[in-house]
Design a protein around this motif. Structure first.
Motif, mmCIF file in Angstrom:
data_model
loop_
_atom_site.group_PDB
_atom_site.id
_atom_site.type_symbol
_atom_site.label_atom_id
_atom_site.label_comp_id
_atom_site.label_asym_id
_atom_site.label_seq_id
_atom_site.Cartn_x
_atom_site.Cartn_y
_atom_site.Cartn_z
ATOM 1 N N GLY A 148 0.847 -1.063 -0.249
ATOM 2 C CA GLY A 148 0.693 -0.457 0.146
ATOM 3 C C GLY A 148 0.860 1.107 0.192
ATOM 4 O O GLY A 148 0.255 2.224 -0.240
ATOM 5 N N MET A 149 1.665 0.754 0.600
ATOM 6 C CA MET A 149 2.780 2.549 0.955
ATOM 7 C C MET A 149 4.199 2.593 -0.306
ATOM 8 O O MET A 149 4.111 3.933 -0.785
ATOM 9 N N MET A 150 3.544 1.452 -1.323
ATOM 10 C CA MET A 150 4.887 1.741 -2.548
ATOM 11 C C MET A 150 4.584 1.575 -3.703
ATOM 12 O O MET A 150 4.975 2.271 -4.449
ATOM 13 N N THR A 151 3.049 1.376 -3.912
ATOM 14 C CA THR A 151 2.150 1.104 -4.764
ATOM 15 C C THR A 151 2.273 3.148 -5.921
ATOM 16 O O THR A 151 1.759 3.568 -4.919
ATOM 17 N N GLU A 152 1.991 2.752 -6.685
ATOM 18 C CA GLU A 152 2.770 4.339 -7.878
ATOM 19 C C GLU A 152 0.922 4.607 -8.034
ATOM 20 O O GLU A 152 0.538 5.681 -8.932
ATOM 21 N N THR A 153 0.760 3.595 -8.833
ATOM 22 C CA THR A 153 -0.879 3.364 -9.889
ATOM 23 C C THR A 153 -1.905 3.189 -8.152
ATOM 24 O O THR A 153 -3.073 3.222 -9.267
ATOM 25 N N ASN A 154 -1.459 3.164 -7.521
ATOM 26 C CA ASN A 154 -2.767 2.356 -6.671
ATOM 27 C C ASN A 154 -3.389 1.351 -6.731
ATOM 28 O O ASN A 154 -4.630 1.092 -6.493
ATOM 29 N N LYS A 155 -3.409 0.366 -7.806
ATOM 30 C CA LYS A 155 -3.629 -0.939 -8.181
ATOM 31 C C LYS A 155 -2.686 -1.550 -8.209
ATOM 32 O O LYS A 155 -1.193 -2.138 -8.331
ATOM 33 N N ILE A 156 -3.400 -2.894 -6.982
ATOM 34 C CA ILE A 156 -2.278 -4.249 -6.645
ATOM 35 C C ILE A 156 -3.407 -5.249 -7.081
ATOM 36 O O ILE A 156 -4.319 -5.342 -6.917
ATOM 37 N N GLY A 157 -2.646 -6.414 -7.869
ATOM 38 C CA GLY A 157 -3.133 -7.371 -8.011
ATOM 39 C C GLY A 157 -1.987 -8.342 -7.273
ATOM 40 O O GLY A 157 -2.163 -8.563 -6.634
ATOM 41 N N TYR A 158 -3.107 -9.742 -6.919
ATOM 42 C CA TYR A 158 -3.572 -10.577 -6.374
ATOM 43 C C TYR A 158 -2.904 -11.957 -6.714
ATOM 44 O O TYR A 158 -4.823 -12.292 -7.845
ATOM 45 N N SER A 188 -6.667 -5.587 -7.776
ATOM 46 C CA SER A 188 -7.647 -7.039 -8.899
ATOM 47 C C SER A 188 -7.209 -8.434 -8.064
ATOM 48 O O SER A 188 -5.868 -8.871 -8.157
ATOM 49 N N VAL A 189 -8.178 -9.372 -8.026
ATOM 50 C CA VAL A 189 -8.087 -10.578 -7.677
ATOM 51 C C VAL A 189 -8.054 -11.337 -8.815
ATOM 52 O O VAL A 189 -8.773 -11.689 -9.380
ATOM 53 N N VAL A 190 -6.646 -12.624 -10.190
ATOM 54 C CA VAL A 190 -7.330 -13.492 -10.110
ATOM 55 C C VAL A 190 -6.779 -14.705 -9.941
ATOM 56 O O VAL A 190 -6.427 -15.413 -8.911
ATOM 57 N N TRP A 191 -7.680 -15.789 -10.254
ATOM 58 C CA TRP A 191 -8.500 -16.731 -9.270
ATOM 59 C C TRP A 191 -7.192 -17.454 -10.738
ATOM 60 O O TRP A 191 -7.541 -17.924 -11.999
ATOM 61 N N ILE A 209 -0.866 -7.171 -14.719
ATOM 62 C CA ILE A 209 0.828 -5.852 -15.167
ATOM 63 C C ILE A 209 -0.317 -4.953 -15.459
ATOM 64 O O ILE A 209 -0.010 -3.601 -15.736
ATOM 65 N N GLU A 210 -0.520 -5.457 -16.945
ATOM 66 C CA GLU A 210 -1.088 -4.600 -17.926
ATOM 67 C C GLU A 210 -2.896 -3.789 -17.572
ATOM 68 O O GLU A 210 -2.471 -3.209 -18.295
ATOM 69 N N GLN A 211 -2.471 -4.598 -16.649
ATOM 70 C CA GLN A 211 -4.545 -3.728 -16.214
ATOM 71 C C GLN A 211 -3.813 -2.449 -15.597
ATOM 72 O O GLN A 211 -4.468 -1.999 -14.670
ATOM 73 N N GLY A 212 -1.817 -2.369 -14.721
ATOM 74 C CA GLY A 212 -1.561 -1.353 -14.441
ATOM 75 C C GLY A 212 -1.718 -1.180 -12.802
ATOM 76 O O GLY A 212 -1.058 -0.671 -12.284
ATOM 77 N N ASP A 214 0.883 -2.458 -10.095
ATOM 78 C CA ASP A 214 2.249 -2.405 -10.216
ATOM 79 C C ASP A 214 3.658 -3.056 -8.571
ATOM 80 O O ASP A 214 4.291 -2.692 -8.551
ATOM 81 N N VAL A 215 2.024 -3.647 -8.068
ATOM 82 C CA VAL A 215 2.446 -4.381 -7.313
ATOM 83 C C VAL A 215 2.082 -6.261 -7.424
ATOM 84 O O VAL A 215 0.490 -6.537 -7.706
ATOM 85 N N ILE A 216 2.036 -7.242 -7.436
ATOM 86 C CA ILE A 216 1.838 -8.558 -7.381
ATOM 87 C C ILE A 216 2.175 -9.189 -6.073
ATOM 88 O O ILE A 216 3.526 -9.741 -6.230
ATOM 89 N N LEU A 217 1.102 -9.759 -5.341
ATOM 90 C CA LEU A 217 0.873 -10.230 -4.432
ATOM 91 C C LEU A 217 0.427 -11.909 -4.462
ATOM 92 O O LEU A 217 -0.376 -12.208 -6.077
ATOM 93 N N GLN A 218 0.705 -12.772 -4.628
ATOM 94 C CA GLN A 218 0.668 -14.599 -5.026
ATOM 95 C C GLN A 218 0.131 -15.264 -4.233
ATOM 96 O O GLN A 218 1.164 -15.314 -2.801
ATOM 97 N N HIS A 219 -0.968 -15.973 -4.092
ATOM 98 C CA HIS A 219 -0.692 -17.084 -3.238
ATOM 99 C C HIS A 219 -0.560 -18.501 -4.065
ATOM 100 O O HIS A 219 -1.537 -19.445 -4.069
#
Length: 362
Positions: A148-158, A188-191, A209-212, A214-219
């Motif tokens: 949350g503190m490092m994203t510049e686009t305010n969009k985080i993918g999971y 944004s969550v992708v299953w 990443i293509e959706q903007g 700039d942070v990706i988390l994964q399980h």
């Protein structure tokens, strides 16, 4: 001399079936400890860390313990066959290391009452079946804070694997803590519907990443999302289950490390001592079962300080990642001001918290 065996289908299966299973007297040595893995031991994530735990058992006990393992065992009927072979091959204790092994573990345990079984991340127990897991959601709180503190686009993918409570807890925890430090953040969550499939994981990361994002988390279990982020540039990631240190200092800026070794050593010792019981263990940051990997110099000092503050407050018990006020996604009240979630609720979590978009697949 330490001994280990890799069981592969065909001839190995026939050999194990022919051997039969000697009776366990409770004090014979070496004790044989078996491990069933959902992915390859070289996945760089989940299975890699479980196998590191197995190797730690070998190192700790030496000739007192023999270990065997089978990797890349699909969840379902294949798991039941693999477990049966391992039990027939003389295993005294078998660790089954994926959620989808739950019913196969219970089924095989009924046929081999003298074998001890340990199932990771499940909830069904029996006289000879214990369960164990880690509070990964605690690590997600730390990751979410950094994200949350490092994203510049305010969009985080999971990237989610399967929509089970373990994964949903992680998504919610990461989102709550990203939102606390950045009210504008969106998830944004992708299953992926897989634990380990590098191609699918890479595709999911690329799509986010293509959706903007700039942070990706994964399980999920492979390092493919890390590689996709490295190729894209200006995207940060977090190691999942293991350190994934080959991607430091960027894109991987920290990680959740699952530290199974102490638990495996303790449980094998219990078999040797004759003190094994079907316990239920859920360890976290405080016990060291969940570790936060190095936060690299790519993370600003103020961000690192905040993340470590969260980690330490969870460790000393002064903070719970699910502390109210919190609502469910539909706006209905869940936790009041200062109220914390019960383990029962967390273990059965099947809802998103307020602010997350999208639906959980059924």
């Amino acid at each position: 001399m330490q001994r280990r065996t890799i069981l592969k289908g065909g001839a190995a299966a026939a050999a194990t079936l022919a051997l039969g299973r000697p009776g366990f007297a409770g004090s014979h040595l070496p004790v044989k400890a078996g491990f069933i893995y959902v992915g390859p031991i070289g996945d760089g994530g989940w299975t890699y860390e479980h196998n590191e735990g197995r190797l730690a058992v070998e190192e700790h006990f030496g000739d007192q313990v023999e270990t065997v393992y089978q990797e890349s065992v699909p969840e379902g009927a294949d798991a039941e066959r693999a477990l049966t072979q391992m039990a027939l091959g003389g295993a005294d204790i078998i660790f089954t290391t994926s959620f989808g092994y739950m019913d196969p573990t219970i089924n095989v345990a009924k046929k081999f009452p003298d074998v001890k079984f340990e199932h990771a991340t499940g909830y069904k127990r029996a006289d000879n079946v214990a369960t164990y897991s880690a509070r990964f959601y605690e690590g997600r709180a730390v990751q979410g804070t950094i994200a949350g503190m490092m994203t510049e686009t305010n969009k985080i993918g999971y990237i989610g694997s399967f929509p089970i409570p373990e994964v949903i807890r992680g998504i919610n925890s990461a989102y709550i803590h990203a939102k606390k430090v950045n009210p504008d953040v969106e998830f944004s969550v992708v299953w992926a519907f897989t634990w380990f499939d590098p191609a699918k994981e890479a595709d999911a990361a690329t799509a986010l990443i293509e959706q903007g994002c700039d942070v990706i988390l994964q399980h999920t279990d492979s390092t493919a999302p890390q590689a996709a982020a490295a190729s894209a540039g200006d995207v940060i990631t977090f190691g999942q289950a293991s350190d994934m240190a080959e991607y430091k200092p960027l894109p991987r800026v920290s990680s959740i490390i699952d530290n199974w070794a102490p638990y495996y050593i303790e449980r094998v010792q219990a078999v040797i001592d004759g003190s094994w019981e079907p316990t239920d263990t859920w360890g976290g940051i405080d016990s060291g079962m969940v570790k936060i990997g190095e936060i690299t110099d790519a993370v600003p000092e103020e961000v690192k300080a905040k993340a470590l503050e969260i980690r330490d407050s969870i460790a000393d018990g002064s903070y719970h990642p699910f502390t109210g006020p919190l609502n469910k996604q539909d706006g209905s009240a869940w936790l009041a001001e200062g109220e914390t979630a019960t383990d029962e609720t967390l273990l059965g979590m099947n809802f998103y918290v307020e602010g997350l978009s999208g639906t959980i697949p059924q």
